[in-house]
Write a protein that holds these residues in place. Structure first.
Motif, PDB file in Angstrom:
ATOM      1  N   LYS A 472       0.838  -1.208   0.000  1.00  0.00           N
ATOM      2  CA  LYS A 472       0.000   0.000   0.000  1.00  0.00           C
ATOM      3  C   LYS A 472       0.868   1.250   0.000  1.00  0.00           C
ATOM      4  N   ASN A 473       1.914   1.251   0.810  1.00  0.00           N
ATOM      5  CA  ASN A 473       2.828   2.398   0.837  1.00  0.00           C
ATOM      6  C   ASN A 473       3.557   2.553  -0.491  1.00  0.00           C
ATOM      7  N   LYS A 474       3.871   1.418  -1.116  1.00  0.00           N
ATOM      8  CA  LYS A 474       4.540   1.443  -2.421  1.00  0.00           C
ATOM      9  C   LYS A 474       3.650   2.109  -3.458  1.00  0.00           C
ATOM     10  N   ILE A 475       2.355   1.789  -3.416  1.00  0.00           N
ATOM     11  CA  ILE A 475       1.401   2.383  -4.357  1.00  0.00           C
ATOM     12  C   ILE A 475       1.304   3.887  -4.136  1.00  0.00           C
ATOM     13  N   LEU A 476       1.215   4.294  -2.873  1.00  0.00           N
ATOM     14  CA  LEU A 476       1.094   5.718  -2.559  1.00  0.00           C
ATOM     15  C   LEU A 476       2.299   6.513  -3.048  1.00  0.00           C
ATOM     16  N   SER A 477       3.488   5.883  -3.000  1.00  0.00           N
ATOM     17  CA  SER A 477       4.706   6.596  -3.379  1.00  0.00           C
ATOM     18  C   SER A 477       4.967   6.575  -4.883  1.00  0.00           C
ATOM     19  N   GLN A 478       4.494   5.522  -5.579  1.00  0.00           N
ATOM     20  CA  GLN A 478       4.833   5.361  -6.996  1.00  0.00           C
ATOM     21  C   GLN A 478       3.669   5.634  -7.948  1.00  0.00           C
ATOM     22  N   ASN A 479       2.447   5.650  -7.420  1.00  0.00           N
ATOM     23  CA  ASN A 479       1.283   5.763  -8.288  1.00  0.00           C
ATOM     24  C   ASN A 479       0.903   7.222  -8.511  1.00  0.00           C
ATOM     25  N   ASP A 480       0.540   7.551  -9.741  1.00  0.00           N
ATOM     26  CA  ASP A 480       0.178   8.925 -10.081  1.00  0.00           C
ATOM     27  C   ASP A 480      -1.263   9.253  -9.712  1.00  0.00           C
ATOM     28  N   SER A 481      -2.152   8.256  -9.714  1.00  0.00           N
ATOM     29  CA  SER A 481      -3.578   8.507  -9.487  1.00  0.00           C
ATOM     30  C   SER A 481      -3.945   8.345  -8.014  1.00  0.00           C
ATOM     31  N   LYS A 482      -4.691   9.326  -7.494  1.00  0.00           N
ATOM     32  CA  LYS A 482      -5.164   9.244  -6.111  1.00  0.00           C
ATOM     33  C   LYS A 482      -6.517   8.552  -6.028  1.00  0.00           C
ATOM     34  N   GLU A 483      -7.098   8.210  -7.180  1.00  0.00           N
ATOM     35  CA  GLU A 483      -8.416   7.571  -7.227  1.00  0.00           C
ATOM     36  C   GLU A 483      -8.326   6.064  -7.064  1.00  0.00           C
ATOM     37  N   ASP A 484      -7.153   5.501  -7.246  1.00  0.00           N
ATOM     38  CA  ASP A 484      -7.008   4.042  -7.190  1.00  0.00           C
ATOM     39  C   ASP A 484      -7.212   3.519  -5.767  1.00  0.00           C
ATOM     40  N   THR A 485      -7.652   2.281  -5.679  1.00  0.00           N
ATOM     41  CA  THR A 485      -7.982   1.665  -4.389  1.00  0.00           C
ATOM     42  C   THR A 485      -7.046   0.495  -4.115  1.00  0.00           C
ATOM     43  N   PHE A 486      -6.798   0.245  -2.839  1.00  0.00           N
ATOM     44  CA  PHE A 486      -5.977  -0.902  -2.444  1.00  0.00           C
ATOM     45  C   PHE A 486      -6.804  -1.821  -1.559  1.00  0.00           C
ATOM     46  N   LEU A 487      -6.800  -3.128  -1.843  1.00  0.00           N
ATOM     47  CA  LEU A 487      -7.525  -4.130  -1.065  1.00  0.00           C
ATOM     48  C   LEU A 487      -6.517  -5.159  -0.557  1.00  0.00           C
ATOM     49  N   GLN A 488      -6.358  -5.186   0.759  1.00  0.00           N
ATOM     50  CA  GLN A 488      -5.375  -6.081   1.376  1.00  0.00           C
ATOM     51  C   GLN A 488      -5.879  -7.521   1.398  1.00  0.00           C
ATOM     52  N   LYS A 489      -5.035  -8.448   0.981  1.00  0.00           N
ATOM     53  CA  LYS A 489      -5.349  -9.872   1.148  1.00  0.00           C
ATOM     54  C   LYS A 489      -5.088 -10.274   2.600  1.00  0.00           C
ATOM     55  N   PRO A 490      -5.848 -11.203   3.148  1.00  0.00           N
ATOM     56  CA  PRO A 490      -7.009 -11.858   2.547  1.00  0.00           C
ATOM     57  C   PRO A 490      -8.241 -10.969   2.647  1.00  0.00           C
ATOM     58  N   TYR A 491      -9.073 -10.987   1.634  1.00  0.00           N
ATOM     59  CA  TYR A 491     -10.304 -10.193   1.625  1.00  0.00           C
ATOM     60  C   TYR A 491     -11.502 -11.125   1.523  1.00  0.00           C
ATOM     61  N   SER A 492     -12.639 -10.639   1.998  1.00  0.00           N
ATOM     62  CA  SER A 492     -13.859 -11.440   1.935  1.00  0.00           C
ATOM     63  C   SER A 492     -14.600 -11.140   0.635  1.00  0.00           C
ATOM     64  N   THR A 493     -15.603 -11.955   0.357  1.00  0.00           N
ATOM     65  CA  THR A 493     -16.448 -11.750  -0.823  1.00  0.00           C
ATOM     66  C   THR A 493     -17.122 -10.380  -0.768  1.00  0.00           C
ATOM     67  N   TYR A 494     -17.637 -10.041   0.411  1.00  0.00           N
ATOM     68  CA  TYR A 494     -18.291  -8.740   0.567  1.00  0.00           C
ATOM     69  C   TYR A 494     -17.306  -7.592   0.340  1.00  0.00           C
ATOM     70  N   GLN A 495     -16.117  -7.695   0.926  1.00  0.00           N
ATOM     71  CA  GLN A 495     -15.120  -6.629   0.758  1.00  0.00           C
ATOM     72  C   GLN A 495     -14.755  -6.427  -0.705  1.00  0.00           C
ATOM     73  N   LEU A 496     -14.584  -7.531  -1.436  1.00  0.00           N
ATOM     74  CA  LEU A 496     -14.206  -7.422  -2.844  1.00  0.00           C
ATOM     75  C   LEU A 496     -15.332  -6.808  -3.670  1.00  0.00           C
ATOM     76  N   LEU A 497     -16.548  -7.328  -3.510  1.00  0.00           N
ATOM     77  CA  LEU A 497     -17.662  -6.823  -4.321  1.00  0.00           C
ATOM     78  C   LEU A 497     -18.012  -5.372  -3.990  1.00  0.00           C
ATOM     79  N   SER A 498     -17.983  -5.017  -2.706  1.00  0.00           N
ATOM     80  CA  SER A 498     -18.309  -3.630  -2.338  1.00  0.00           C
ATOM     81  C   SER A 498     -17.228  -2.667  -2.814  1.00  0.00           C
TER      82      SER A 498
END
Length: 510
Positions: A472-498
């Motif tokens: 997540k920190n790597k994305i924040l430092s290297q990614n240009d878009s602030k709109e992108d989302t990060f989902l930490q594994k392991p995730y549930s079905t609800y977390q992924l779909l929502s």
């Protein structure tokens, strides 16, 4: 200082400087039994060298080629009982007929040099230990990542099964058992990530009693059968703001510390209670301020802590245990965690009676956060045929996400790495609405893939995922878009779909 001894290793001469170095008069030194002058190990060492020197020449006449000289370091005992490190150079001593009659020793004090060497060795050992712990931490982080993929696959497929079954189906009971086991495995990976220092704090308002009750079974397994844990938990305990995983680590480390202090068994008592500290109370402890606190007390009936050690027990690598039993990091980690939570930890101890660690955490006048119970209407999370590119190198996770999205009204497209994902996008002319992408891929990373795809499709929606918490920190430092989302594994079905549903919303709705 110069001294001599005969062939029976009885002192025959000593220079007057003996008074300055060891505090003996010349006559007192001559009368000494050598065993009184050296520590036991040093006495054995000097006798070994003495015998070797005698054997070298014994009754033979002196010859330059056979001249014996030996230099070594030993501890001598001064007149006041103080141990002094010295360097001794031993030479043969001959009479006028060149017959061996004893030894001549030149001695100088090296206590300061020895102290510096010992300090240097201590720092070197600490460095080696730190490097070893770092290596183990890296290994733990890698194991946690791989384990997260396995957990995601198991949990995801269990939830897919649950969605297909009626509430009355008895199979649900077995699936619930599997999910409970998955939760335990998730706690294990969390502990591994804490150990690797790659777990970010997840602060929330909690009831500390719940943390203790949830970990007590593990603690009982750790301490063994000859130690009993007694709990006295205040039923009306106030809430605190804390990271659950961190405080599981606190209780684990304190319990292990108590266990090691009671090799023959004993009792550990864990107490929680609400306390109001006044200004008078806080005068005893400079680190505390008046106010409401939750007091967590962990005490044992162990050997206790010596007074001279009390000011050092929270220092990294400080330990009174053998190298086989401790690294000197357990209490240092506890101190660090408590400090991160704006708390204070104090220790009380008496030799042969035991120790008590008191942790004061700022109390909050609010109810604990409730865990989300996922009785979800999955119809609300249904897609509308949106094309989602799934880029995931772990086949089990990839297959689970593919099935879930297909059953949830989306059009999933799968790729196992950067190359395959790029080829697919070229073939379908980038007709996708979203990329659900693992950060770590076998060829190039997910961040680089997204940058390449956005050269063609600038408004591409993106959800990153990873079993590595630092991603997540790597994305924040290297990614240009602030709109992108990060989902930490392991995730549930609800977390992924929502997360998918929220990310796909038009920008005006986000």
């Amino acid at each position: 200082m110069i001294w001599t001894a005969d062939l029976d290793f009885k002192f025959t001469y000593v220079s007057p400087s003996v008074k300055l170095m060891l505090g003996y008069t010349v006559d007192d030194f001559i009368r000494l039994n050598p065993k009184e002058l050296f520590t036991p190990d040093s006495y054995k060492l000097i006798i070994r060298h003495f015998k070797k020197s005698i054997m070298e020449i014994s009754e033979h006449l002196y010859n330059d080629s056979e001249h014996f000289s030996s230099v070594f370091e030993i501890e001598m005992i001064a007149n006041d009982g103080k141990k002094i490190w010295t360097e001794i150079k031993i030479n043969h001593l001959f009479d006028f007929n060149k017959k061996l009659i004893g030894i001549l020793a030149v001695t100088r004090e090296i206590s300061q040099r020895k102290l510096m060497e010992m300090e240097k060795n201590k720092i070197h050992m600490q460095l080696l230990q730190a490097q070893k712990m770092e290596a183990v931490g890296i290994l733990a982080g890698g194991v946690a990542h791989d384990f997260n993929n396995v957990i995601t696959t198991i949990n995801g497929n269990v939830e897919l099964c649950e969605k297909k079954l009626e509430p009355s189906n008895p199979v649900l009971m077995y699936l619930k058992q599997i999910k409970n086991a998955v939760k335990s495995a998730m706690n294990l990976t969390r502990q591994l990530k804490l150990f690797s220092r790659k777990q970010s704090l997840e602060m929330k308002i909690i009831n500390i009693n719940d943390v203790i009750k949830n970990i007590i079974e593990i603690l009982n397994r750790v301490i063994g059968e000859d130690i009993v844990i007694n709990m006295h938990l205040d039923d009306d305990i106030w809430s605190v703001r804390a990271d659950v995983g961190n405080f599981e680590q606190v209780f684990m480390n304190l319990t292990i510390n108590s266990r090691d202090a009671m090799p023959e068994g004993g009792f550990i008592k864990i107490i929680t209670k609400n306390v109001e500290l006044t200004e008078t109370d806080c005068t005893k402890y400079s680190f505390l301020f008046p106010g409401s606190y939750v007091l967590i007390s962990v005490s044992d009936t162990g050997c206790g802590i010596e007074e001279k050690d009390k000011n050092h027990i929270f220092e990294p690598f400080f330990t009174t245990k053998s190298s086989e039993m401790g690294t000197g990091l357990g209490l240092a980690v506890v101190y660090s965690i408590v400090k991160q939570h704006q708390g204070v930890i104090l220790v009380e101890s008496e030799l042969k009676k035991g120790s008590t660690f008191n942790i004061y955490l700022p109390a909050l006048p609010v109810a604990p956060d409730e865990d989300i119970v996922e009785h979800i209407n999955f119809d609300m999370l249904h897609g509308d045929g949106e094309r989602i590119l799934i880029v995931e190198d772990e086949k089990g996770v990839r297959d689970y996400v593919l099935k879930l999205l297909a059953e949830s009204g989306y059009t999933p497209i799968i790729a196992k790495d950067y190359t395959e994902a790029k080829d697919i996008c070229d073939k379908i002319n980038y007709q996708i609405e979203m990329v659900f992408c693992d950060v770590v891929l076998p060829d190039k990373n997910g961040i680089y893939l997204v940058k390449e795809l956005r050269k063609i499709k600038k408004n591409l929606k993106v959800i990153y995922t990873s079993g590595y918490p630092e991603s997540k920190n790597k994305i924040l430092s290297q990614n240009d878009s602030k709109e992108d989302t990060f989902l930490q594994k392991p995730y549930s079905t609800y977390q992924l779909l929502s997360t998918i549903k929220n990310t796909l919303k038009p920008d005006t709705e986000n």
